[in-house]
Enzyme design. Sequence first.
Site, PDB file in Angstrom:
ATOM      1  N   TYR A 141      42.933  35.415  42.993  1.00  0.00           N
ATOM      2  CA  TYR A 141      42.340  35.101  44.118  1.00  0.00           C
ATOM      3  C   TYR A 141      42.752  34.007  44.406  1.00  0.00           C
ATOM      4  O   TYR A 141      42.751  33.226  45.495  1.00  0.00           O
ATOM      5  CB  TYR A 141      41.291  34.571  42.887  1.00  0.00           C
ATOM      6  CG  TYR A 141      40.368  35.377  42.497  1.00  0.00           C
ATOM      7  CD1 TYR A 141      39.549  36.191  43.876  1.00  0.00           C
ATOM      8  CD2 TYR A 141      40.518  35.838  41.365  1.00  0.00           C
ATOM      9  CE1 TYR A 141      38.222  37.255  43.210  1.00  0.00           C
ATOM     10  CE2 TYR A 141      38.955  36.919  40.745  1.00  0.00           C
ATOM     11  CZ  TYR A 141      38.717  37.380  42.162  1.00  0.00           C
ATOM     12  OH  TYR A 141      37.841  38.591  41.472  1.00  0.00           O
ATOM     13  N   SER A 180      42.930  44.820  45.655  1.00  0.00           N
ATOM     14  CA  SER A 180      42.647  43.435  45.839  1.00  0.00           C
ATOM     15  C   SER A 180      41.971  42.601  44.516  1.00  0.00           C
ATOM     16  O   SER A 180      41.701  43.999  43.386  1.00  0.00           O
ATOM     17  CB  SER A 180      41.737  43.290  47.477  1.00  0.00           C
ATOM     18  OG  SER A 180      40.324  43.981  46.600  1.00  0.00           O
ATOM     19  N   ASP A 181      41.769  41.971  44.773  1.00  0.00           N
ATOM     20  CA  ASP A 181      40.774  41.451  43.431  1.00  0.00           C
ATOM     21  C   ASP A 181      39.434  41.783  43.740  1.00  0.00           C
ATOM     22  O   ASP A 181      39.353  41.618  44.783  1.00  0.00           O
ATOM     23  CB  ASP A 181      41.086  40.458  42.378  1.00  0.00           C
ATOM     24  CG  ASP A 181      40.568  40.092  41.020  1.00  0.00           C
ATOM     25  OD1 ASP A 181      39.678  41.015  41.041  1.00  0.00           O
ATOM     26  OD2 ASP A 181      40.968  39.326  40.397  1.00  0.00           O
ATOM     27  N   ALA A 182      38.866  41.476  42.822  1.00  0.00           N
ATOM     28  CA  ALA A 182      36.894  41.876  43.576  1.00  0.00           C
ATOM     29  C   ALA A 182      36.079  40.874  44.735  1.00  0.00           C
ATOM     30  O   ALA A 182      36.902  39.897  43.824  1.00  0.00           O
ATOM     31  CB  ALA A 182      36.175  42.130  42.186  1.00  0.00           C
TER      32      ALA A 182
END
Length: 950
Positions: free
Chosen positions: A217, A250-252
């Site tokens: 992030y 990707s991260d959420a």
Amino acid sequence: MSTAAVTLPFRDPGLPLAERVEDLLSRLTLEERIAMLHQYSPAIPRLGVAEFRTGTETLHGVSWLGEATTFPQAVGLGATWDEDLVREVAAAISVEQRAFHHHRPPVIGTGRNSLQGWAPVVNLLRDPRWGRNEEGYSEDPLLSARLGTAFCRGMTGDHPTYLRTAPVLKHFLAYNNEDDRCTTSSAIRPRVLHEYDLAAFRPAIATGAATGVMAAYNLVNGRPCHVSPLLEQELRRWAEPTGHELFVVSDAEAPSNLVDPEHYFDDHAASHAAALKAGIDSFTDHGEDSAVTIGRITAALERGLLTQDDIDRAVRRQLSIRFRLGEFDPDLDPYAGIGWDVVNSPAHQALALRAATEQVVLLKNTGLLPLAPERRIAVVGPLACTLFEDWYSGTHPYRFTVSDGLGVEGVEGVDRIVLRTADGQAVTAVGEDGLLVLGPAQDTDAAAQFDLFDLFDWDLGVLTLRSAATGRYASLRDADQRVTANRDQPGDWFVRETFHLEPATDGTEVLRNQFTGRYAQADPATGELTMTADTPEQALRFTRTTVRDGIISAVAAAQAADVTIVVLGNDPHINGRETQDRAGLRLPPQQDRLLREVAAVRPDTVLVVMSSYPYAVNWADQHLPAIVWTSHAGQETGRALAAVLRGDTDATGRLPQTWYRSDDELPAPLDYDIIKAGWTYQYHRTAPLYPFGHGLSYTTFDHGELKLRHTELDADGEITATLTVTNTGTRPGTETVQLYTRHLDARYHAPQLRLAAYRKVRLAAGETTELDFTLPATDALAHWDVATSAFTVHPGRYELITARSAGRPVRSATLTVTGPAPEPRRVLEVPLHAADFDDHENITLVDATPTHGDAVTPVADHGELLFRDVDLTGAGSVALQVSRTAPGTAQLQLRAGDRLLTTVTVPSTGDRHTWTTVLADVTEHQPTGVHDLRVILTGEQRLTTLAFTP
């Protein structure tokens, strides 16, 4: 699937993987390709291609899908220092993941549960206050890398063609804080980048053990990780020799963060294009709704920000993973026959017990442990009778608590209270759902006890309330803001089970829910409690009555026993978890008070810290005879801990990170420069409470002389060392031999110690074994040389040390690396990158452009860079690449030692990414010879390169 689709080339397992991928890709429409870039990739019925979802959480058990075997938290697995065990654990998790894939529908969405495992986490445990400390293995890059690689090997299986599951390393890069994590930037200078953060990721990727990576992030040097050039420049370059590309996810919600809240791009089409071009292959955004992502990427394509080749690269990587997982070869997939009976199987239960046992660390013992069988035991403390799950654990199929494991009834030592209003009504749990209402106060001695609540104090005013009648925790209900005592434990992404009892002006208290920040009122018609008041003045007033004092009950239990086991620690969902860093290292004050009062009446007290992270337990170390640590170690925690406490097995765990003292001032959480700030055992300057690698045994060991085959070698030579280890005690035990290196003649700020190898050996009483270590000097002794931008072994003396921890050296030997001394740094007509400094004061790193390059900028408008041993012979002028956002000018000075070379004015360029060249003449000051070059920046500005010319 149509008959024609069955015979298409991509269905032919005899063709090379690349040909099969290319054939399938060629048959997809552009719209279908774009749709595959979202986490939820739709089915393509005309080709017989199923739905595909990236990601099942598998950190220490299959998560969020139902009951599955739960193993110790990753930090607990790190404490085993056992790669074989970690590999076995990962293999069991992947087998269960296969079972969920084949036999259970997903909790969210349709299709099948994903065979891509979002684990392991190899982010380094630099700061023990990190809210996600439980998810990483160690503060040391070597230990983290080896355990992470072992976990990946267990996940993938051993078949030469097909993967059992596809592990994804998390989270790239330099991610070790939760507070404001989507907007904070980790300033990583090149030495820290290469020696520390990248070092944890590289082995799993370079060996082909990892199949993917998840971007983090945060930002690094001012640039979001989701557009980092390091994805291509480092990670995919490492993977090239394996023959497989990494699949990067990707991260959420991170793709949306690039615009809001990061404001790094002006619009989402531009941000998604940049992420895709940087190397992101799958966008985890907006849950199951892929339309938003599809729309943004389509818009980027239409605007010319992307080409179809950019899209095809990402789709190829996804398809390659799916082929390797056997999706298109169900008859050949060696893992397709895994049945549901593997989930929580007897074999996995036994492995969970073994893993939970081996991660227990004996921190202190003056002889009280192992427990004598004839001694009466009391088990007290708020964690004595429960096992907590964490956000990434599986759902426990069963629980062995500490009291269960020791076979005694536990006493939690928490207050039991009644909350009454001024008119005598009490908060009461009613009905199967445990709805909280105001009703007539009950006789507190009555069996029903519906108005009694056990109050757990987790520090910082954060409380949980558990109904004595239902045995469940009070929780806010979203639909109507009512409160029900119906939760087994606090949990979920948003924790609704935490409350505050805050003092009111009249001596009463008001009840506030931490999640919403709103206060308790009572429905005038039904008396039902609702968390709907916006201010304390609108809130219902309560008087708290304690009907059972928790500490008095714990002290009474201790007085009736010979030995007391006090179980303290954290709930992994409270005061330190994903999205929330810890405030400090201390025990909650109420837990600390309980411990001291129990120890006052029962000196034979064992402190068991059950936690996701280290605590500063100075008082306990000074006053108690024994201290033990365990992570939240899964379903078998209680039996495992009991086996160690009773001495049925040796204590084999070793700390994977430093435990600092309460009075040891730690660096700021956002200071990622471990060298300058003094993080981890490598650079921390104060003696810790318990050092990295610490852990005691119930037996004793002797290390023989450390012998080196060669005491001199070239920089590219090989170190060969041997030593004998003997169990000199009277019972079998395990020694974890740790081999550290130290540069004795370093011209740079070298680590105090650096782990180079380790070996875990189990020996019977009196048994001796010989250990051999063979290490390339380029692995064990090299550092990242900022002058050459490469790993380098400098000549000089080095020390090899065998140790029981970073604080307990046992044997040492000295060797000499031969070769010429490092040359001075050449800068004439060779650009000097500002980020390649040797030292600094008040400097941070930022992005030079959105796509590549680093720059430096002063903190609080004044900073200094130091470049050592710079050869300035022949320098006549210097060109400085600078930018300045603010109007007006700033000042930059160059000094050779104490001699001023030049002072230049840095003009405003209007934007941080708009650069200009400032020229200056240095001939007047005759900067000949080798000097320490100092660059002093005053005022808001950025500097990316210095170029000296004759």
